[in-house]
Design an enzyme around this catalytic site. Structure first.
Site, PDB file in Angstrom:
ATOM      1  N   TRP A 116       0.816  -1.220   0.000  1.00  0.00           N
ATOM      2  CA  TRP A 116       0.000   0.000   0.000  1.00  0.00           C
ATOM      3  C   TRP A 116       0.851   1.272   0.000  1.00  0.00           C
ATOM      4  O   TRP A 116       0.363   2.326   0.346  1.00  0.00           O
ATOM      5  CB  TRP A 116      -0.914   0.006   1.219  1.00  0.00           C
ATOM      6  CG  TRP A 116      -2.075  -0.941   1.126  1.00  0.00           C
ATOM      7  CD1 TRP A 116      -3.353  -0.627   0.719  1.00  0.00           C
ATOM      8  CD2 TRP A 116      -2.100  -2.327   1.437  1.00  0.00           C
ATOM      9  NE1 TRP A 116      -4.150  -1.750   0.755  1.00  0.00           N
ATOM     10  CE2 TRP A 116      -3.414  -2.811   1.200  1.00  0.00           C
ATOM     11  CE3 TRP A 116      -1.141  -3.233   1.892  1.00  0.00           C
ATOM     12  CZ2 TRP A 116      -3.784  -4.138   1.395  1.00  0.00           C
ATOM     13  CZ3 TRP A 116      -1.501  -4.562   2.083  1.00  0.00           C
ATOM     14  CH2 TRP A 116      -2.817  -4.996   1.834  1.00  0.00           C
TER      15      TRP A 116
ATOM     16  N   CYS B  90      -7.206  -4.508  -1.721  1.00  0.00           N
ATOM     17  CA  CYS B  90      -8.435  -5.215  -1.365  1.00  0.00           C
ATOM     18  C   CYS B  90      -9.257  -5.672  -2.557  1.00  0.00           C
ATOM     19  O   CYS B  90      -9.781  -6.790  -2.565  1.00  0.00           O
ATOM     20  CB  CYS B  90      -9.280  -4.373  -0.406  1.00  0.00           C
ATOM     21  SG  CYS B  90     -10.041  -2.892  -1.138  1.00  0.00           S
TER      22      CYS B  90
ATOM     23  N   HIS C 170     -13.673  -0.490   0.797  1.00  0.00           N
ATOM     24  CA  HIS C 170     -13.049  -1.782   1.055  1.00  0.00           C
ATOM     25  C   HIS C 170     -13.884  -2.860   0.380  1.00  0.00           C
ATOM     26  O   HIS C 170     -15.123  -2.796   0.390  1.00  0.00           O
ATOM     27  CB  HIS C 170     -12.941  -2.046   2.563  1.00  0.00           C
ATOM     28  CG  HIS C 170     -12.246  -3.338   2.889  1.00  0.00           C
ATOM     29  ND1 HIS C 170     -11.018  -3.656   2.367  1.00  0.00           N
ATOM     30  CD2 HIS C 170     -12.619  -4.389   3.663  1.00  0.00           C
ATOM     31  CE1 HIS C 170     -10.658  -4.846   2.824  1.00  0.00           C
ATOM     32  NE2 HIS C 170     -11.617  -5.311   3.586  1.00  0.00           N
TER      33      HIS C 170
ATOM     34  N   ASP D  45     -13.503 -12.168   3.796  1.00  0.00           N
ATOM     35  CA  ASP D  45     -12.582 -11.076   3.485  1.00  0.00           C
ATOM     36  C   ASP D  45     -11.156 -11.621   3.377  1.00  0.00           C
ATOM     37  O   ASP D  45     -10.533 -11.953   4.382  1.00  0.00           O
ATOM     38  CB  ASP D  45     -12.651 -10.002   4.567  1.00  0.00           C
ATOM     39  CG  ASP D  45     -11.923  -8.731   4.155  1.00  0.00           C
ATOM     40  OD1 ASP D  45     -11.184  -8.768   3.150  1.00  0.00           O
ATOM     41  OD2 ASP D  45     -12.088  -7.693   4.830  1.00  0.00           O
TER      42      ASP D  45
ATOM     43  N   ASN E  38     -20.581  -0.306  10.685  1.00  0.00           N
ATOM     44  CA  ASN E  38     -21.410   0.331  11.709  1.00  0.00           C
ATOM     45  C   ASN E  38     -20.677   1.212  12.712  1.00  0.00           C
ATOM     46  O   ASN E  38     -21.327   1.904  13.496  1.00  0.00           O
ATOM     47  CB  ASN E  38     -22.162  -0.744  12.515  1.00  0.00           C
ATOM     48  CG  ASN E  38     -23.376  -1.268  11.783  1.00  0.00           C
ATOM     49  OD1 ASN E  38     -24.289  -0.528  11.466  1.00  0.00           O
ATOM     50  ND2 ASN E  38     -23.372  -2.557  11.493  1.00  0.00           N
TER      51      ASN E  38
ATOM     52  N   ALA F 264     -14.098  16.679 -11.277  1.00  0.00           N
ATOM     53  CA  ALA F 264     -12.698  16.762 -10.894  1.00  0.00           C
ATOM     54  C   ALA F 264     -11.919  15.844 -11.831  1.00  0.00           C
ATOM     55  O   ALA F 264     -11.790  14.645 -11.589  1.00  0.00           O
ATOM     56  CB  ALA F 264     -12.514  16.342  -9.437  1.00  0.00           C
TER      57      ALA F 264
ATOM     58  N   TYR G 150      -6.419   5.269  -0.707  1.00  0.00           N
ATOM     59  CA  TYR G 150      -7.782   4.817  -0.435  1.00  0.00           C
ATOM     60  C   TYR G 150      -7.944   4.229   0.960  1.00  0.00           C
ATOM     61  O   TYR G 150      -9.043   4.171   1.479  1.00  0.00           O
ATOM     62  CB  TYR G 150      -8.225   3.790  -1.487  1.00  0.00           C
ATOM     63  CG  TYR G 150      -7.891   2.349  -1.178  1.00  0.00           C
ATOM     64  CD1 TYR G 150      -8.867   1.490  -0.683  1.00  0.00           C
ATOM     65  CD2 TYR G 150      -6.609   1.842  -1.383  1.00  0.00           C
ATOM     66  CE1 TYR G 150      -8.576   0.171  -0.408  1.00  0.00           C
ATOM     67  CE2 TYR G 150      -6.318   0.528  -1.112  1.00  0.00           C
ATOM     68  CZ  TYR G 150      -7.305  -0.315  -0.630  1.00  0.00           C
ATOM     69  OH  TYR G 150      -7.008  -1.626  -0.356  1.00  0.00           O
TER      70      TYR G 150
ATOM     71  N   ASP H 239     -14.066  12.755   0.450  1.00  0.00           N
ATOM     72  CA  ASP H 239     -13.029  12.249  -0.442  1.00  0.00           C
ATOM     73  C   ASP H 239     -13.440  12.538  -1.880  1.00  0.00           C
ATOM     74  O   ASP H 239     -14.546  12.187  -2.303  1.00  0.00           O
ATOM     75  CB  ASP H 239     -12.832  10.749  -0.249  1.00  0.00           C
ATOM     76  CG  ASP H 239     -12.345  10.421   1.153  1.00  0.00           C
ATOM     77  OD1 ASP H 239     -11.347  11.022   1.567  1.00  0.00           O
ATOM     78  OD2 ASP H 239     -12.961   9.582   1.820  1.00  0.00           O
TER      79      ASP H 239
END
Length: 497
Positions: A59, A95, A153, A176, A216, A300, A333, A390
């Protein structure tokens, strides 16, 4: 033959993880257990346990010794590389790459699966369902917290029965494969029943508390004053937005947020949160009558200047005297901020901030994200309101034209073009084209000369479709200053007469 090769790779993946093989004593009957398969695949798509996993994660925007996560356009190439090089981890994934590979493997092994994207995804490291973020008085990050908020994600949902749980928890299960936290000593996550996540049933298997927090958790911004004191701004409706998957049979987004949580701010949603929090009180603050949000101008686009606005509204009869600090910074991100913010402190009710390409261009990461932070301080009370947005910087469009009659085993031509939107030349320009059922693997086109500013690169690619039906032609463009540009075109191939 192609499908048999991929199936053999996926079966090899099941038989490679030494931890699971040892635990199950090489019990081949476990191959019929989708719960077991899901945990193995979740563990084996990443290599964090040094278990000969498929992908290495990275990353930090340093990908010179491998492939940028942005550059991949399909899972098959990754799986083939993993097998070809003796089950050594393929470099690199993030991810969406981990999730895509896991989805491919699960489908290949016969388990219905789909990729899910959660926007403003929380990474709660201490299990308290609260993400603490620390800012100074000008919107810069004051100190790091292990808790993070990822702009988005991705994980996988797989449809399966859960005979190991009480009735009612069959159906979609969250898996995941992105390495974040360990589960029973292994970097894997799930399968967690989506229904259990929605109802806050955190005691069931597997890893439900972690995924519950992803969709949450409450966010608390602590604004650290120059004297060391802290002001708190709490957000209960930031995390877990627009949870999405691809619609069946079309290219549109299907919103599945309702399957993970009750409507934000509803009594039921707060009730479930309190249940998960072991009946602790909610962190929601009382409405003080001041509201702050950030709006974006029309677009943008990469290479262009654009405007963002801090919009302040006062819903009381009393006059409020406030100070606004507005800050824009390039970001990754997963929520990591870059140094050197652009600042514009103005005490206005509607405040514009002009974001200049000459300022953000060199610092823009491959994620194409700019994080805008607004701090509104009321002089009378000292209360602080925080708003964060963002902004995704749009890459140029890759145009794809199909020339000829699309028919099985008949030559077609794809005309592919892209315009350089930047004010500087692009060097080391490469197009990669691939389409399942269309092309024979990946086709690569390297440009011999740099692309000058506003110049158009155009080339033609010949291919012979070998499967009838609806297929996608995928294109990726990479260069020294513009990376991870994607385009696709749906092509319907008629069968041979």
């Amino acid at each position: 033959q192609f499908e048999d090769d991929i199936l053999s790779i996926c079966l090899k993946l099941l038989d490679t993880n030494p931890k699971f093989l040892k635990d199950q004593n090489r019990d081949c009957s476990r191959r019929n257990d989708p719960v077991y398969i899901g945990r193995v695949v979740s563990a084996m798509v990443n290599c964090n346990d040094e278990d000969r996993g498929v992908l290495a994660g990275r990353w930090d925007n340093c990908y010179e010794d491998g492939m940028s996560p942005m550059a991949w356009i399909g899972s098959v190439d990754i799986l083939k590389r993993w097998k070809k090089f003796g089950c050594q981890p393929v470099k690199y994934g993030q991810c969406w790459v981990f999730a895509a590979v896991a989805c491919t493997v699960m489908r290949c092994l016969g388990v219905p699966s789909r990729v899910v994207t959660n926007y403003n995804s929380a990474h709660d490291t201490n299990g308290n369902l609260v993400i603490d973020r620390y800012l100074n008085e000008i919107g810069e990050e004051d100190r790091r917290s292990r808790d993070m908020i990822w702009n988005f994600h991705c994980w996988v949902e797989s449809w399966m029965a859960r005979p190991d749980l009480a009735p009612g928890y069959d159906g979609w299960q969250a898996l995941d494969p992105t390495p974040q936290e360990k589960s029973e000593g292994v970097f894997c996550c799930g399968p967690a029943p989506v229904r259990a996540i929605k109802e806050g049933d955190l005691q069931m298997k597997y890893d439900i508390p972690f995924i519950f927090a992803e969709v949450n958790a409450d966010v608390v911004y602590w604004v650290v004053q120059h004297d060391g004191s802290q002001k708190k701004s709490t957000h209960s409706s930031v995390v877990g937005k627009n949870i999405s998957t691809k619609s069946v049979g079309k290219d549109s987004r299907e919103d599945i947020t309702h399957t993970y949580k009750y409507p934000e701010g509803s009594e039921k949603e707060r009730e479930v949160f309190a249940k998960a929090e072991h009946e602790q009180s909610s962190l929601r603050e009382e409405d003080e009558g001041l509201h702050l949000k950030i709006k974006l101008s029309e677009g943008a686009n990469n290479g262009c200047d654009f405007d963002v606005f801090a919009v302040i509204s006062n819903n009381t009869d009393a006059e409020r005297v406030c100070r606004l600090m507005l800050c824009a910074r390039t970001a990754s991100y997963n929520g990591t901020l870059s140094p050197d913010p652009t600042l514009l402190p103005l005490p206005e009710e509607r405040v514009p901030l002009r974001v200049l390409y000459e300022k953000y261009g060199e610092n823009l990461t491959q994620d194409n994200l700019i994080k805008v932070v607004a701090l509104l301080t009321e002089y009378q009370t000292g209360n602080i309101i925080v708003a964060v947005r963002d902004v995704y910087i749009q890459n140029p469009e890759i145009k794809i034209r199909i020339l000829g009659e699309p028919m099985q085993k008949r030559k077609l031509v794809a005309e592919i073009s892209l315009v350089n939107p930047l004010a500087v030349p692009l060097s080391n320009c490469v197009f990669v084209v691939e389409g399942a059922g269309l092309t024979d693997g990946q086709q690569i086109k390297e440009l011999e000369e740099p692309m000058e500013p506003q110049a158009e690169a155009k080339f033609r690619l010949d291919f012979v479709p070998h499967q009838a039906g609806l297929h996608k032609l995928m294109v990726d463009f990479e260069s020294d200053k513009l990376t991870g540009v994607k385009g696709y075109r749906n092509v319907i191939i008629a069968p041979q007469p």
